[in-house]
Design an enzyme around this catalytic site. Structure first.
Site, mmCIF file in Angstrom:
data_model
loop_
_atom_site.group_PDB
_atom_site.id
_atom_site.type_symbol
_atom_site.label_atom_id
_atom_site.label_comp_id
_atom_site.label_asym_id
_atom_site.label_seq_id
_atom_site.Cartn_x
_atom_site.Cartn_y
_atom_site.Cartn_z
ATOM 1 C CE LYS A 18 24.183 47.491 42.090
ATOM 2 N NZ LYS A 18 24.485 46.461 41.107
ATOM 3 C CB SER A 58 28.504 41.040 37.594
ATOM 4 O OG SER A 58 27.742 40.971 38.728
ATOM 5 C CB ALA A 114 35.777 42.131 44.306
ATOM 6 N N PRO A 115 34.100 40.265 42.163
ATOM 7 C CG PRO A 115 33.346 38.140 41.557
ATOM 8 C CD PRO A 115 32.864 39.472 42.057
ATOM 9 N N GLY A 116 35.357 40.624 39.670
ATOM 10 C CA GLY A 116 36.085 41.012 38.459
ATOM 11 C C GLY A 116 35.380 40.839 37.122
ATOM 12 N N GLY A 117 34.069 40.622 37.146
ATOM 13 C CA GLY A 117 33.329 40.411 35.888
ATOM 14 C C GLY A 117 33.363 41.615 34.955
ATOM 15 C CG ASP A 149 35.112 54.137 50.557
ATOM 16 O OD1 ASP A 149 34.379 53.873 49.586
ATOM 17 O OD2 ASP A 149 34.702 54.697 51.585
ATOM 18 C CG ASP A 179 27.965 46.118 39.506
ATOM 19 O OD1 ASP A 179 26.807 46.530 39.650
ATOM 20 O OD2 ASP A 179 28.243 44.907 39.370
HETATM 21 C C1 LIG Z 1 27.747 43.692 42.686
HETATM 22 S S1 LIG Z 1 29.354 43.521 43.279
HETATM 23 C C2 LIG Z 1 30.328 43.916 41.875
HETATM 24 C C3 LIG Z 1 30.449 42.812 40.900
HETATM 25 C C4 LIG Z 1 31.439 43.151 39.808
HETATM 26 N N1 LIG Z 1 30.981 44.255 38.971
HETATM 27 C C5 LIG Z 1 31.697 41.977 38.919
HETATM 28 O O1 LIG Z 1 31.372 42.040 37.742
HETATM 29 O O2 LIG Z 1 32.251 40.983 39.391
HETATM 30 C C6 LIG Z 1 29.546 44.936 44.252
HETATM 31 C C7 LIG Z 1 30.953 45.116 44.801
HETATM 32 O O3 LIG Z 1 31.043 46.442 45.319
HETATM 33 C C8 LIG Z 1 31.948 46.407 46.396
HETATM 34 N N2 LIG Z 1 31.740 47.640 47.181
HETATM 35 C C9 LIG Z 1 30.640 48.043 47.855
HETATM 36 N N3 LIG Z 1 30.865 49.227 48.452
HETATM 37 C C10 LIG Z 1 32.133 49.575 48.128
HETATM 38 C C11 LIG Z 1 32.960 50.681 48.436
HETATM 39 N N4 LIG Z 1 32.508 51.688 49.180
HETATM 40 N N5 LIG Z 1 34.200 50.699 47.924
HETATM 41 C C12 LIG Z 1 34.665 49.706 47.143
HETATM 42 N N6 LIG Z 1 33.928 48.634 46.819
HETATM 43 C C13 LIG Z 1 32.685 48.562 47.317
HETATM 44 C C14 LIG Z 1 31.618 45.130 47.117
HETATM 45 O O4 LIG Z 1 32.743 44.699 47.888
HETATM 46 C C15 LIG Z 1 31.315 44.188 45.962
HETATM 47 O O5 LIG Z 1 32.446 43.432 45.618
#
Ligand SMILES: C[S@@+](CC[C@H](N)C(=O)[O-])C[C@H]1O[C@@H](n2cnc3c(N)ncnc32)[C@H](O)[C@@H]1O
Length: 354
Positions: free
Chosen positions: A303, A186, A219-222, A258, A274
Site C-alpha cells: 500500500k 478485491s 477477510a472477507p475472502g476475495g 495476527d 493483502d
Molecule cells: C484489504 S483487506 C483484505 C481483503 C481480502 N484480500 C479480500 O480479497 O477480501 C485487509 C484485511 O487485512 C486484515 N488485517 C490487517 N492487519 C492484519 C493482521 N495483522 N493480521 C491479520 N489480518 C490483518 C484486515 O482485518 C482486513 O480484513
C-alpha cells in the site's frame, strides 16, 4: 570546422493510473538514465491525466520492469488542433508517413472521466480508420501495434508498441469480470495479478489443485476465493469474518490470528498477502517467509498512501532483494500497479531453480 550533430529526440508515451504520473515518469527516466544521461528538458506532466510523455535519446525501456506504466508506446506524432469537422484527414496524413503494417489498431483514451466521455467517439472512429488502413492492419503479422490515443477531442498522439515489450490489452488494462459469488471486489486484484504476472502455462503449473496456500489478511475472502476456485487449500488468516461462500468452505481453514505472527507448521506452495500495512513491514514479512523456506511463490500488495510513494516502494523492494540474495535464493520478482490497484502496487515473487 567540426560539425556537431544535434541529437534526435525520441518520445515515449506511457499510460498510468491517474494521479501516478510523477511516479510513472520518474521511474521511466530512471530506467533510461542507467543507459545514457537523460534529456533534462522533459515534456510537462499533467497531473491526473492518466498518461505521460518522456523525451529520450533512444534509450530502450523494459516494460515488465516498469511498475507504474500500464502501457509503453513509441510516440511518432502529436496533433493538437484536430478540426472538429474532419478529424480523420490529418490522422490519415500522419499514417501515410508511417511505414509498414501493424498487427493491431487500438484507439485509446486516458483512464479518466474525460476519457470515458470520448469512448463513444473512438468507437465510431475505429471502423473509419480500419477501412482507410485496409491491409496495413494484419493480426497475423508479428508487427507493432498502432495506437491512436486521444487525450481529448481535439488532440491525438500516434505511436506504436512492440507486442513483446508492452501490455497486450487495450489501454493497458487487463479487465476482469466480477465473479457473482466472490465475497469482495478485491478478488479482481488477485485475478488480474495472476493474468498479468503468469502466462497460461505458468498458471496451470503453479496454481494446481491440491496445493497449499496461506492468505494473510484474508477477510472477507476475495483472494481466498481465487485460490479455492483453482482447487488450492487455503489457511485464511484474519481476525475479521470470512463471508459468503468463503465462510464455510471445505478447502478453507479460517484462523483468527495476527498475520505478522502466523507461521505454518510446514512450508506451503503459496503465500498471498493483502494486509494494510507499511510497505517496509510487509516486505520484511515476505523476506522471512522466503528465507525460512515457508513458501515457494507469493503475491502481495504494497500500500502506498504516503507522499514519497516511489521511494517507499524502492526501499521495500530493495530490502527484499538484498535479503533474498543474501540467503542465496534464486527468484524472479515483478511489481505492477494493476488496473484494480488503487494507492498500491502488487508484487509477484517466485522461487526459481537456477
Ligand atoms: C484489504 S483487506 C483484505 C481483503 C481480502 N484480500 C479480500 O480479497 O477480501 C485487509 C484485511 O487485512 C486484515 N488485517 C490487517 N492487519 C492484519 C493482521 N495483522 N493480521 C491479520 N489480518 C490483518 C484486515 O482485518 C482486513 O480484513
Amino acid at each position: 570546422m567540426r560539425v556537431m550533430n544535434k541529437p534526435i529526440i525520441h518520445y515515449s508515451l506511457l499510460y498510468c493510473r491517474p494521479g501516478f504520473e510523477q511516479e510513472c515518469a520518474q521511474e521511466a527516466l530512471r530506467q533510461a538514465s542507467v543507459q545514457r544521461p537523460v534529456i533534462a528538458e522533459q515534456p510537462a506532466i499533467v497531473a491526473e491525466s492518466g498518461y505521460v510523455v518522456i523525451a529520450h535519446n533512444q534509450q530502450t525501456f523494459t516494460f515488465s520492469r516498469l511498475v507504474f506504466a500500464r502501457q509503453l508506446i513509441s510516440l511518432h506524432h502529436t496533433l493538437t488542433t484536430l478540426p472538429e469537422r474532419d478529424r480523420l484527414s490529418p490522422i490519415l496524413a500522419v499514417l501515410a508517413q508511417l511505414l509498414g503494417t501493424f498487427s493491431a489498431l487500438w484507439l485509446e483514451v486516458p483512464d479518466t472521466n474525460e476519457g470515458k466521455t470520448l469512448s463513444a467517439f473512438t468507437r465510431r472512429f475505429q471502423p473509419l480508420l480500419e477501412e482507410a488502413l485496409g491491409e496495413r492492419i494484419d493480426p497475423l503479422q508479428k508487427a507493432p501495434r498502432l495506437h491512436i490515443f486521444f487525450p481529448d477531442k481535439s488532440s491525438v498522439l500516434i505511436g506504436t508498441s512492440d507486442p513483446y515489450n508492452s501490455a497486450a490489452a487495450l489501454m493497458g488494462i487487463v479487465r476482469q469480470s466480477m465473479p457473482g459469488d466472490a465475497p469482495s471486489r478485491s478478488t479482481l486484484k488477485l485475478a488480474e495479478a495472476i493474468e498479468v504476472f503468469m502466462d497460461k502455462s505458468e498458471q496451470t503449473r503453479l496454481l494446481r489443485s491440491g496445493m497449499q496456500a496461506v492468505d494473510l489478511g484474508a477477510a472477507p475472502g476475495g483472494w481466498t476465493w481465487q485460490l479455492v476456485r483453482r482447487g488450492l487449500r487455503v489457511a485464511a488468516i484474519d481476525n475479521g469474518p470470512m463471508k459468503g461462500s468463503m465462510a464455510k468452505h471445505p478447502l478453507v481453514q479460517h484462523l483468527k490470528q495476527d498475520g505478522f505472527k502466523f507461521r505454518p507448521k510446514k512450508g506451503v506452495d503459496w503465500l498471498v498477502c493483502d494486509m494494510v500495512e507499511k510497505p517496509a513491514r510487509v516486505a520484511a514479512l515476505i523476506e522471512e517467509w522466503f528465507a525460512e523456506g515457508l513458501c515457494k511463490h507469493a503475491i502481495f500488495n504494497l500500500k502506498l498512501p504516503m507522499k514519497q510513494r516511489l521511494a517507499a516502494l524502492d526501499s521495500a523492494l530493495s530490502g527484499l532483494r538484498k535479503r533474498l540474495d543474501m540467503e542465496g535464493i534464486n527468484y524472479k520478482m515483478f511489481a505492477k500497479q494493476l488496473y484494480h490497484d488503487r494507492e498500491e502496487v502488487t508484487v509477484f515473487l517466485s522461487k526459481t531453480k537456477n
